[in-house]
Write an enzyme that holds these catalytic residues in place. Sequence first.
Site, PDB file in Angstrom:
ATOM      1  CE  LYS A   1     -10.109  -5.127  -2.466  1.00 55.37           C
ATOM      2  NZ  LYS A   1      -9.114  -6.191  -2.461  1.00 55.37           N
TER       3      LYS A   1
ATOM      4  CE  LYS B   1      -6.726   1.121   2.162  1.00 61.91           C
ATOM      5  NZ  LYS B   1      -6.691  -0.342   2.159  1.00 61.91           N
TER       6      LYS B   1
ATOM      7  CE  LYS C   1      -1.066  -4.083  -1.892  1.00 68.20           C
ATOM      8  NZ  LYS C   1      -2.277  -4.785  -1.497  1.00 68.20           N
TER       9      LYS C   1
END
Length: 334
Positions: A115, A197, A200
């Site tokens: 992130k 992966k 969302k």
Amino acid sequence: MFKDKLVSYSGVQPSGNLTIGNYLGAIKNFSAYSDKYMCFYCVVDEHAITVRQVPADLRRRTYETLALYIACGLDPEKNTLYVQSHVHEHAELAWILNCFTGFGELSRMTQFKDKSAKHADNVNAGLFTYPTLMASDILLYQTDVVPIGVDQKQHVELTRNIAERFNQLYPDTFTMPEPIIAKSGKKIMSLADPTKKMSKSDENTNAVVYILDDKDTVIRKFKRAVTDSDTCVRFADGKDGINNLMTIYSCFTGKEFDEIEREFEGKGYGDFKLAVGETCADALAPVRAKFDELLKDKAYLEEVMKNGAETASYVARRTLSKVQKKLGFVQIGR
Ligand code: TYM
């Protein structure tokens, strides 16, 4: 100890539209505990703000995530469903746990590394200490099991290390939580890049099947899924796209891989993709219908939030005050 049952705890961030990865890796498995365990399932809005959110979107998604919990089969009478920011003990225990967590430990977290690379303009302290807030979520409820997808395993392992460290200094404070990772569905991959992966927050919406996508959209996305130049439906190394589709099909139908291989023997990828799309869309249709119905009744959702916050606060308060006493904070019995 408040517990007369084992505790199951998990959470989902209201940071985007939920995907079939969230469903198959986590939410679908939560209800397995509803009858025998005391279950707490949280909408973790405080975690979501480690990345900038548009306030109106965060608010809407908080309602939607709660509605999805219920639409996916979690009965609010049997599960404590609540919103993290409604129980202030999460943030308070997180501060305490920060003082028992190493800088090095947090630096090694894969999610932090990913992130902070993705949001290089906003590598805030919250992003760094995110795992201690997650440890606080879990430990506040004296949790025994944490049903999660495999990407959250490292965070639960850190939670265990923090709990163990704390318990060594202050015995019998926290229950040691076990991560529960589904055999199948623990890591659903992107349809556009099956080495990544399904997430969302992916900007490519064709890579992701959302729980609330309509039937045509689901089928279209599966038809476009990246596969390989082989034509045979079989689970094998190097066939990441097909392996992912077989996993999704297996999660929705309960069929083993060898059964799926037999079912599609002599058929091409086109037939297989269509079958996966139809199966997925049909399985999600009742979830969508229930979700639409729930979202029309905000008062009901707020009632669930209030009841959930009340039960969760009661338990959280007991653990926090136990921790505060052990640390030597003065109690003045308010
Ligand atoms: P989040 O919101 O990213 O994801 C929610 C749950 O969905 C699982 N998941 C997946 N499983 C399989 N395949 C995928 N592609 C996939 N994508 C997501 C995640 O593993 C997770 O179980 N930090 C957590 C939220 C959290 C939490 C907690 C979880 C906060 N506090 C306490 C458990 C206990 C997160 O970001 O999940």
